[in-house]
Design a protein around this motif. Sequence first.
Motif, short mmCIF file in Angstrom:
data_model
loop_
_atom_site.label_atom_id
_atom_site.label_comp_id
_atom_site.label_asym_id
_atom_site.label_seq_id
_atom_site.Cartn_x
_atom_site.Cartn_y
_atom_site.Cartn_z
N LEU A 15 -43.98 36.15 32.14
CA LEU A 15 -44.48 35.14 31.22
C LEU A 15 -44.83 33.86 31.99
CD1 LEU A 15 -41.37 35.67 29.06
CD2 LEU A 15 -43.61 36.61 28.49
N SER A 16 -45.71 33.11 31.43
CA SER A 16 -46.06 31.85 32.07
C SER A 16 -45.03 30.80 31.71
CB SER A 16 -47.45 31.41 31.61
OG SER A 16 -47.65 30.07 31.97
N THR A 17 -44.44 30.19 32.71
CA THR A 17 -43.45 29.15 32.44
C THR A 17 -43.99 27.78 32.83
OG1 THR A 17 -42.54 29.58 34.62
CG2 THR A 17 -41.49 30.68 32.77
N GLN A 18 -45.30 27.73 33.11
CA GLN A 18 -45.92 26.49 33.61
C GLN A 18 -45.70 25.31 32.66
OE1 GLN A 18 -47.53 26.06 36.47
NE2 GLN A 18 -47.43 28.19 37.14
N ASN A 19 -45.94 25.53 31.32
CA ASN A 19 -45.90 24.40 30.40
C ASN A 19 -44.49 23.89 30.15
OD1 ASN A 19 -45.41 26.79 29.26
ND2 ASN A 19 -46.48 26.39 27.33
N LEU A 20 -43.47 24.66 30.59
CA LEU A 20 -42.10 24.20 30.40
C LEU A 20 -41.59 23.40 31.60
CD1 LEU A 20 -40.50 27.36 28.76
CD2 LEU A 20 -41.16 25.22 27.66
N GLU A 21 -42.28 23.56 32.71
CA GLU A 21 -41.88 22.89 33.95
C GLU A 21 -41.63 21.39 33.77
OE1 GLU A 21 -41.89 23.14 37.80
OE2 GLU A 21 -40.59 24.65 36.84
N PRO A 22 -42.58 20.64 33.12
CA PRO A 22 -42.40 19.17 33.02
C PRO A 22 -41.14 18.77 32.25
CG PRO A 22 -44.63 19.81 32.43
CD PRO A 22 -43.85 21.06 32.51
N LEU A 23 -40.60 19.70 31.43
CA LEU A 23 -39.44 19.34 30.62
C LEU A 23 -38.17 19.21 31.46
CD1 LEU A 23 -39.98 21.64 27.52
CD2 LEU A 23 -40.36 19.18 27.68
#
Lengths: 268, 326
Positions: free
Chosen positions: A190-198
């Motif tokens: 799964l793509s976890t890219q958008n959770l990285e900034p959190l």
Amino acid sequence: MREQTPQSRPPLSSRNLGTRTLDTTTLVVTPENVAFDFHLAGPFMRALALTVDLAILIGFVTVVGLILIFSTGVLGGNIIGQGFWGIFLFFLFFLWWGYGGAMEAFNNGQTLGKKALGLRVVSYSGLAINASQAMLRNILRGADLVPPFFPGVFAMMFNERFQRLGDLASGTMVVVENRGARPSIARTELSTQNLEPLIPKHFDPSVSLIEALAAYVGQRKELSVGRRRELALILFEHFRRAWSLPKSVDPDLFLCALYERAAGGRAS
Amino acid sequence: MKISEIIERRTPDWRELESDLSWMRNRRRSELDSARVAAFARRYRAVCSDLSLAISMRFPEGTTRYLHQLVAEAHTQLYRSESFRIGNWLTSLFVEVPSRILRDPCTWIAFFLFWSLFLGSLAAAALRPDFAVAVVGESTLSNMDSMYAQPIGEKAEADSRAVMTGFYVFNNAGIGLKCFASGIFLGVGSLITLAFNAIFLGAIFGHMLTSPAADNFRDFVTAHGPFELTAVVLSAAAGLRLGWAILDTKGWSRAESLRRTGPRTLEMAGVATILFLLAAYIEGFFSPLYIAYEYKFAMAIGTSLILIFYIGILGLNNRGRRSDAA
């Protein structure tokens, strides 16, 4: 969960080298300076392998014996001379005492029974055994199986590598080669890219946290979606409160992202 | 770099190593293509470093376990059993082993124990007939008496000789190997087997040599005696050495001392087995021959001289001792 400072972490290598006696693995260091685990074979699997070998031997001897009975004229008819019984006994001696040793010497530590059960005999060093080790451990099997005490079984209980007496004298151990149950290469597809900034920049996980994350990521594929969520929530709740994360974040995916960051950050 | 990316990038190499492994597993060394073996070794080292990385970076558990297994299997394939070299084997048989046999106190303990018990039992059975009955048993003795009542060899045919030879190999050499193996119980098993055989054989000899069938018995046993009795002694000596290694460790741990001694005792037991095979051949084909006793006696002298040459003369070199010290 309390975050540890980097100084208080145990050295990474000490985990593998300390108390290992409870496990059924043994650690081997290769010439390439990498330590890897061998899974040791227990008495039950080894007894099964021995049974398969004995069945093969008895089957083979019975067939040859029957051929001789019908061809040497024990039941009338006389195709070949009685002298073949002498040759039969001669080969029986070599078969009985030499089958295991020869198979293990020429077949890289595997008799047919061991091959069937995925077992292999190796030296302490993890290297393949030589002919002398193979012969010695097989000749000494006689001493290991003395009824009624079966000293070999006792010997296996009293050392860390499940060795019988023949193994101790020849410096060998029997390991499991588990080709069948090959673990899948776990990765988060799964793509976890958008959770990285959190995840905060200063996030510095403890060793035990990384291990817990690794164990979760490694096994999540075998779990149902509901179970995943249930397990992930336990840890996720802690981080949601600490970092005040939005409720919409998927706990499962977040733990994957956390693992990526935690483990990936250590490599740099 | 992220773990998932590392795993993604390295997976093709791991799959490649897996196919190398199944390719190598079923081939002998001479059938392996050297270019592919070199590629295999390169991949193996790369996977070794992947495993280190996996452990230190905490890869997912399944992946780490998978790498452990991959490295273990590649390791056993890369360092396969050494090929069997006949030259090394002959050097060991004719140079190192006789020297070790000659210098090993276990040889002489077994030798003197066997011969003193054998001769003592022989004398006792010759002087008092009930001794042999007590040791051997009535029925076995009367069997022996009837077996040797006729001069030997008159009705022996080639077929029955072959059968008997096979039987002597299976039975006698098997007893020798069992005697050796039971030595791992601190040498006690070998000593008991040796003492039992010495007393049993001594009683039979004492009984038969004082019976009316003495000449027939002597005609049969003389020729193969030296090889067979020495083989019994050597089997017990090898077992005694194995058991002694557990007691006298020379500073090693008990398990390590046993492991270091094991292969040497196997060589001694191997010599004993060869002697058993030769003795069985003589016993099956030469001993039953209906020929003058002088020939049988000459065979006994000849085989004894071979033994003296092997252990006494070949054993005088220092190679065995030097390789022990190394």
